[in-house]
Scaffold this motif. Structure first.
Motif, PDB file in Angstrom:
ATOM      1  N   SER B  13       0.828  -1.212   0.000  1.00 46.06           N
ATOM      2  CA  SER B  13       0.000   0.000   0.000  1.00 46.06           C
ATOM      3  C   SER B  13       0.862   1.262   0.000  1.00 46.06           C
ATOM      4  N   ARG B  85      -7.985  -1.791   0.104  1.00 45.89           N
ATOM      5  CA  ARG B  85      -6.795  -2.341   0.767  1.00 45.89           C
ATOM      6  C   ARG B  85      -7.069  -2.559   2.234  1.00 45.89           C
ATOM      7  N   ASP B  90      -0.788  -5.865   1.244  1.00 45.50           N
ATOM      8  CA  ASP B  90      -2.216  -6.142   1.132  1.00 45.50           C
ATOM      9  C   ASP B  90      -2.495  -7.603   0.797  1.00 45.50           C
ATOM     10  N   ARG B 143     -11.221  -8.931   2.244  1.00 45.92           N
ATOM     11  CA  ARG B 143     -10.850  -7.520   2.316  1.00 45.92           C
ATOM     12  C   ARG B 143     -12.035  -6.603   2.626  1.00 45.92           C
ATOM     13  N   SER B 176      -3.011  -9.063   6.286  1.00 43.00           N
ATOM     14  CA  SER B 176      -2.585  -9.465   4.934  1.00 43.00           C
ATOM     15  C   SER B 176      -3.277 -10.750   4.506  1.00 43.00           C
TER      16      SER B 176
END
Lengths: 302, 302
Positions: B13, B85, B90, B143, B176
Motif C-alpha cells: 500500500s 486495501r 495487502d 478484504r 494481509s
C-alpha cells in the motif's frame, strides 16, 4: 533485450576412445558464458557430436580450444568409421539461437575459421550461409574425397582453395568446414495410408526444389512398424517458412487423395519461438510480444 | 529436472513515495535465487505491485524481509487511495512457475504467513487455494470492510479469526492475505460485431459459473475506440482449461450469431507452456516432450 546466444554443433572424428572424447568435451564444461547441452558418440561412425550454446566470445574461445585438443588427440591418418569425414574437427555449424542474427553467427564462424587456420594450420572452408561461392555452400561437396583425397582435391586452387589457413591439409588433422546456418526443425507428418507413393507425391509438392515452400526439404518415408506413410521434412528456416505452413501444406495436398493427416511429430530440439509462431497463427493472436512469455524474461540478463 | 521456480506478486500500500517504493523493491534486487521481473506503481491507487520469481527458500526470505520493510515504512492509518486495501502488504499470491506444483506454492504461502504473523504481529488470512474455509477463498470477501473496518470484522472470530498472527489487526500495518493460486492467463477474443449483447451471451456460455468450462471466467466488453465487442476471459488454470479450448469455445458459440472471430489477444505475462499446448493441439503433434524446446534446456540447472 537479453544476452545474445549462439548454438554450435561441432563434429569431431573420435567416437570410440572415451578418454579422448572427455578431453574434447571438457573444453565446453563449466566455462562461464558457455553451456554444454548434449554430446553423442557413435563408435560405428567413430564420431562425436557436441551441442553447445553460448555468448559469442566465450563460445568462440571454447570452440577454438576444442580444435587445439582435437589436433593433439586425433590422427586422421589412422581414422576409420562409417561416416564420411575430412578432418579431426570435421564440421562446425554456428546457429543463431536467442537475440542473435544469422549475420552474427556468420561473423563468429569467420572468426573461428581464421583463428584456427592461423593458430593450428588447419585449412578451413566456409560453408552454408558463410560460403564464399555457391559450389562451396553444401557440406557434402566440400567433403567429397574425404580426408584421404583432400590434398589432391585442393590442388584445384580455383575451386578448392581454403578460405583460411594453409593451401594443403594439416598432416594429421585434415581440413574443417565452418559456417553459419539457421536452426533446423525436423518435422514429420504421418498420413492415414500405407501408400508410400502418396507421401512421395505430397513431399514433392511441398518442398522447395519442386516448386513448394522455400525452406522445406521433404521426402516420403514408410513407417514399417506402423504400416503408415510419412512426409518427413526439414524446415531450414522456421522464421520464413513456419511449422504451421508446412503442416497446412501437407494437409491441403493430402486432400486430393482423400488421405487424412493422423498426427505430426517434432524430432529433436527446436526453438520455443517455432511453436509460439504456430499458437499465434491458430489462435489468431494480434499484437503479441515475446517478452510476454515468462521464460523469455527469465532468460534475459539481469 | 531443473530448479523449482515460484512466482510471487505481492501488493504493497504505497504507490507515491518513490524512496519508500525503492526500499521495498530493494528486498528483491540482486538476491541470489530471486529474480525481480517487474514492478508497477499507481499513485491514484497508491499501491505497488511487484512481480518476482525465485526458488522457494530465497523467495520466502525476500518476501518476509519485504513485510518487515513495509511495516517500517507504511502507516495504514494515514493511507488513502482508490484501490481497496486492508494492510501495508495487502495481498501476496504465490504461483507455481517452473517445475513446481500448486502444493509447493501453498506450502510456501503458509510458511510466509506463519513467519509474518509471529515475527511482525500481522494477522494473515490464507486465501485462494490455501484458504482454510470456502468463505475465505475469495480475496474480496476477506478484504471487505478494508483497513478501517478490520478490527470490528475480526471480532466475529468464528468467521474471521486469522490463520496466523494475533487476533486483532496490526495498528499501522493492518492484515494481509497470503495464498497460492495457479497462473492466470488474461485472454480476450474480439468479435466482428458492435453488439455487446452478443459478447455477453457468448461469455455466459463459455464461463464456469453458467455451465461452461471449469477454469474460464468471462464477461462481454465493448472496445469503444474500435467499435467492437469482445469476450474478455480469465483462464484460471490453463493446464486444465487450455487457451485453445477457450478460443474454440468462443468461435463455436459465435457461429449461431453469424459473427466472425476477428482476432484474440493475450494480456500480460503467461507461461510458455500455455502456448506450446496450443501449438501441439493444432499441429496434432504426438509424443512431444517439453525438453525438446531449447529454452527449457537453457533454464535447467547445470
Amino acid at each position: 533485450m537479453g544476452n545474445k546466444l549462439i548454438e554450435c554443433v561441432p563434429n569431431y572424428s573420435e567416437g570410440r576412445d572415451l578418454e579422448k572424447i572427455e578431453k574434447i568435451v571438457e573444453c565446453f564444461r563449466a566455462k562461464k558464458g558457455v553451456r554444454l547441452l548434449d554430446y553423442q558418440t557413435d563408435p560405428n561412425h567413430n564420431r562425436l557430436v557436441v551441442t553447445v550454446i553460448g555468448e559469442p566470445e566465450p563460445l568462440r574461445d571454447a570452440v577454438v580450444a576444442s580444435f587445439g585438443r582435437a589436433v593433439e588427440l586425433i590422427d586422421m591418418t589412422k581414422h576409420e568409421g562409417q561416416h564420411p569425414r575430412m578432418g579431426a574437427v570435421d564440421v562446425v555449424p554456428f546457429i543463431p539461437c536467442r537475440n542473435a542474427t544469422l549475420e552474427e553467427a556468420d561473423a563468429l564462424a569467420k572468426e573461428v575459421a581464421k583463428t584456427v587456420g592461423e593458430q593450428y594450420g588447419i585449412p578451413c572452408f566456409l560453408y552454408e550461409s558463410s560460403a564464399t561461392a555457391p559450389h562451396r555452400a553444401n557440406l557434402a561437396s566440400i567433403r567429397k574425397g574425404q580426408f584421404e583425397g583432400m590434398a589432391e582435391k585442393m590442388q584445384d586452387t580455383e575451386k578448392w582453395a581454403p578460405d583460411f589457413g594453409p593451401a594443403a591439409p594439416h598432416p594429421t588433422a585434415g581440413v574443417s568446414a565452418v559456417g553459419a546456418r539457421m536452426p533446423l526443425v525436423a518435422y514429420n507428418v504421418n498420413l492415414g495410408t500405407d501408400n508410400l507413393e502418396i507421401a512421395n507425391q505430397i513431399a514433392r509438392r511441398v518442398r522447395n526444389i519442386n516448386g513448394g515452400y522455400h525452406y522445406i526439404k521433404a521426402i516420403g518415408v514408410m513407417l514399417e512398424d506402423r504400416n503408415l506413410a510419412q512426409v518427413s521434412m526439414n524446415l531450414t528456416d522456421y522464421t520464413k517458412t513456419a511449422v504451421y505452413r508446412a503442416f497446412e501444406a501437407v494437409k491441403m495436398e493430402a486432400k486430393r487423395y482423400g488421405v487424412p493427416v493422423l498426427e505430426s511429430e517434432i524430432v529433436g530440439l527446436l526453438p520455443m519461438q517455432a511453436l509460439v509462431d504456430c499458437a499465434e497463427y491458430y489462435l489468431q493472436v494480434a499484437g503479441f510480444d515475446p517478452s510476454q512469455i515468462m521464460e523469455n524474461r527469465l532468460l534475459e540478463e539481469e
